[in-house]
Scaffold this motif. Structure first.
Motif, PDB file in Angstrom:
ATOM      1  N   GLY A  37       0.794  -1.221   0.000  1.00 19.98           N
ATOM      2  CA  GLY A  37       0.000   0.000   0.000  1.00 19.98           C
ATOM      3  C   GLY A  37       0.829   1.274   0.000  1.00 19.98           C
ATOM      4  O   GLY A  37       0.398   2.299   0.544  1.00 19.98           O
ATOM      5  N   GLY A  38       2.014   1.241  -0.579  1.00 23.22           N
ATOM      6  CA  GLY A  38       2.877   2.419  -0.629  1.00 23.22           C
ATOM      7  C   GLY A  38       3.934   2.462   0.459  1.00 23.22           C
ATOM      8  O   GLY A  38       4.786   3.354   0.451  1.00 23.22           O
ATOM      9  N   THR A  39       3.926   1.523   1.392  1.00 19.89           N
ATOM     10  CA  THR A  39       4.948   1.424   2.433  1.00 19.89           C
ATOM     11  C   THR A  39       5.883   0.284   2.080  1.00 19.89           C
ATOM     12  O   THR A  39       5.430  -0.810   1.750  1.00 19.89           O
ATOM     13  CB  THR A  39       4.311   1.182   3.813  1.00 19.89           C
ATOM     14  N   TYR A  40       7.191   0.536   2.145  1.00 23.46           N
ATOM     15  CA  TYR A  40       8.182  -0.428   1.689  1.00 23.46           C
ATOM     16  C   TYR A  40       8.697  -1.261   2.856  1.00 23.46           C
ATOM     17  O   TYR A  40       8.934  -0.753   3.957  1.00 23.46           O
ATOM     18  CB  TYR A  40       9.350   0.282   1.006  1.00 23.46           C
ATOM     19  N   PHE A  41       8.879  -2.545   2.581  1.00 24.41           N
ATOM     20  CA  PHE A  41       9.423  -3.481   3.565  1.00 24.41           C
ATOM     21  C   PHE A  41      10.420  -4.391   2.865  1.00 24.41           C
ATOM     22  O   PHE A  41      10.315  -4.641   1.655  1.00 24.41           O
ATOM     23  CB  PHE A  41       8.314  -4.337   4.193  1.00 24.41           C
ATOM     24  N   THR A  42      11.366  -4.885   3.641  1.00 27.81           N
ATOM     25  CA  THR A  42      12.348  -5.848   3.137  1.00 27.81           C
ATOM     26  C   THR A  42      12.460  -6.969   4.144  1.00 27.81           C
ATOM     27  O   THR A  42      12.653  -6.727   5.341  1.00 27.81           O
ATOM     28  CB  THR A  42      13.727  -5.191   2.930  1.00 27.81           C
ATOM     29  N   THR A  43      12.334  -8.183   3.674  1.00 30.36           N
ATOM     30  CA  THR A  43      12.390  -9.341   4.563  1.00 30.36           C
ATOM     31  C   THR A  43      12.898 -10.530   3.774  1.00 30.36           C
ATOM     32  O   THR A  43      13.080 -10.470   2.547  1.00 30.36           O
ATOM     33  CB  THR A  43      11.004  -9.648   5.165  1.00 30.36           C
ATOM     34  N   ARG A  44      13.108 -11.627   4.478  1.00 30.34           N
ATOM     35  CA  ARG A  44      13.578 -12.843   3.839  1.00 30.34           C
ATOM     36  C   ARG A  44      12.387 -13.667   3.350  1.00 30.34           C
ATOM     37  O   ARG A  44      11.285 -13.598   3.901  1.00 30.34           O
ATOM     38  CB  ARG A  44      14.425 -13.668   4.809  1.00 30.34           C
ATOM     39  N   LEU A  45      12.651 -14.452   2.320  1.00 33.50           N
ATOM     40  CA  LEU A  45      11.619 -15.311   1.775  1.00 33.50           C
ATOM     41  C   LEU A  45      11.159 -16.343   2.799  1.00 33.50           C
ATOM     42  O   LEU A  45       9.976 -16.675   2.885  1.00 33.50           O
ATOM     43  CB  LEU A  45      12.126 -16.001   0.506  1.00 33.50           C
ATOM     44  N   SER A  46      12.074 -16.844   3.595  1.00 32.67           N
ATOM     45  CA  SER A  46      11.724 -17.831   4.616  1.00 32.67           C
ATOM     46  C   SER A  46      10.801 -17.242   5.671  1.00 32.67           C
ATOM     47  O   SER A  46       9.989 -17.963   6.263  1.00 32.67           O
ATOM     48  CB  SER A  46      12.989 -18.385   5.272  1.00 32.67           C
TER      49      SER A  46
END
Length: 344
Positions: free
Chosen positions: A113-122
Motif C-alpha cells: 500500500g505504498g509502504t516499503y518493507f524488506t524481509t527474507r523469503l523464509s
C-alpha cells in the motif's frame, strides 16, 4: 508445231490443275474457318478466371500433379480462407516459464500500500497455511511496482507488526492489538490470531461478547438508538438528541433495594400469573431481562462504549423508574435512563 502448241497448252492446263488440286488439298482454308468460328464464339463466352496458388517453401510440384492442381483450382477458389494459426507456446516452453515464476530471491522487497518493507523469503513462508506463504509459493502471480518490488494492495500501517511476529513471535502493543488482529485475519495467520485473542483487550472482548450473547436483540436495539437520535436531531435542527431507554435485569416488579428480601433472582410464578406482569414501558428502546452476574451498569457501559466505537458521543443518567401499576400492590420498577446523543 501444232503438236507442240497443243502439247504446251495441255502442259499448262495440267499444271493449273495440279495447282488447283494442291490448293484444294491444302488445310489452310479449313484452319482459317475454325479460327474465325473460335473468335466469334469467344466473344460470347465469359472471360476465364485466373488464380494464383502459392505453395509453401520447399514444396515442389511434380509434373504429374499439374492437371490435378488445375482441376482443383476452382474448388480451392470457392473455399473460404482458413484462419491463420494461433501462436501457442509448446509444453516445454510453458513449463520453463512456470519454473521461472516459481523462483524468488532470498531477500524480498515489498510494497504494501505504498509502504516499503524488506524481509527474507523464509519469513514469509514460515507458516504454510497463511496467505503470505501461498502468495510466495510460486503458484500465484504477484504484480510488481515500477521499482520491481512485489506489490500487496493493503494498508501497510500494521504490516510491520505482522513481520515482527513472523520473524520472532513478537506481539504488538495493547493499543495496536485490535488493528493487528484485523490484519492477521486478512492474511490468515492462525498462530498470531490465537496469541492476540489471549491478550488484552481481546480477552476481555470475549468475556463481554459472551454476556451480550444473552441479549440477541442487542445489535438491533443499538441501531434503533442511532436511527431515532439522528431523526430527532434532524427534525429539531439540534446538535444533540435525547432518548428514554429502559434497562432492567429481572422481570420482577421490584427495585434493587427490595431484591435482598427474595431468595432467588426471579419470582416463581405460573404462566397465567406471568402474563399479568407482561407490559411495555413507555420508552424508545428497552433492554432486558437476562440472567447473569453482570448487572444494569455493565450493560450501560457496553452501550456507551459501542456507540463511541462508531464515533458517536453518548451520555446517560437515570431519571426514575417506570412505576406503572400491574396488579394488586405490584408496580413496575424498571429503571429509565435518559441518553443524550451529541452529533457535533
Amino acid at each position: 508445231m501444232q503438236q507442240n502448241g497443243s502439247s504446251g497448252s495441255s502442259g499448262s492446263d495440267g499444271c493449273s490443275r495440279e495447282r488447283h488440286q494442291a490448293l484444294s488439298c491444302s488445310p489452310l482454308p479449313a484452319a482459317t474457318t475454325r479460327v474465325r468460328r473460335f473468335m466469334q464464339e469467344r466473344r460470347t463466352l465469359p472471360l476465364p478466371r485466373v488464380m494464383v496458388v502459392f505453395s509453401a517453401a520447399g514444396d515442389t510440384e511434380k509434373p504429374g500433379d499439374a492437371m490435378s492442381s488445375s482441376d482443383s483450382a476452382e474448388d480451392d477458389f470457392r473455399k473460404p480462407a482458413s484462419p491463420a494459426p494461433s501462436l501457442t507456446l509448446s509444453k516445454p516452453l510453458r513449463s520453463e516459464l512456470s519454473t521461472q515464476e516459481q523462483e524468488f530471491p532470498e531477500v524480498i522487497s515489498l510494497n504494501v500500500g505504498g509502504t516499503y518493507f524488506t524481509t527474507r523469503l523464509s519469513t514469509l513462508r514460515r507458516y504454510e497455511d497463511t496467505m503470505l506463504a501461498a502468495m510466495f509459493s510460486g503458484r500465484h502471480y504477484i504484480p510488481r511496482d515500477a521499482e520491481g518490488r512485489f506489490f500487496i494492495d493493503r494498508d501497510g500501517a500494521y504490516f510491520g507488526d505482522i513481520l515482527n511476529f513472523l520473524r520472532e513471535g513478537e506481539l504488538p502493543h495493547r493499543e495496536r492489538v485490535r488493528a493487528v488482529h484485523r490484519e492477521a485475519q486478512y492474511y490468515s495467520i492462525g498462530p498470531l490470531l490465537d496469541s492476540l485473542e489471549d491478550t488484552q483487550p481481546l480477552t476481555g472482548e470475549k468475556v463481554r461478547q459472551a454476556f451480550l450473547d444473552l441479549l440477541p436483540y442487542y445489535k438491533d436495539n443499538l441501531e434503533r438508538i442511532v436511527e431515532i437520535a439522528k431523526l430527532r436531531a434532524m427534525q429539531k435542527k439540534a446538535r444533540f438528541a435525547k432518548l428514554k431507554i429502559c434497562v432492567y435485569k429481572e422481570e420482577m416488579p421490584i427495585t434493587p433495594y427490595e431484591r435482598p428480601l427474595f431468595n432467588s433472582l426471579r419470582f416463581e410464578r405460573s404462566d397465567s400469573e406471568a402474563k399479568l406482569f407482561e407490559h411495555h414501558c413507555e420508552v424508545d428502546v428497552s433492554f432486558g431481562p437476562w440472567e447473569a452476574v453482570a448487572d444494569v451498569y455493565d450493560l450501560l457501559h457496553c452501550i456507551v462504549s459501542d456507540l463511541a466505537e462508531r464515533g458517536i458521543t453518548a451520555e446517560q443518567q437515570c431519571i426514575g423508574v417506570c412505576d406503572k401499576h400491574l396488579i394488586n400492590h405490584y408496580y413496575c420498577k424498571r429503571p429509565i435512563y435518559e441518553f443524550k446523543i451529541t452529533w457535533w
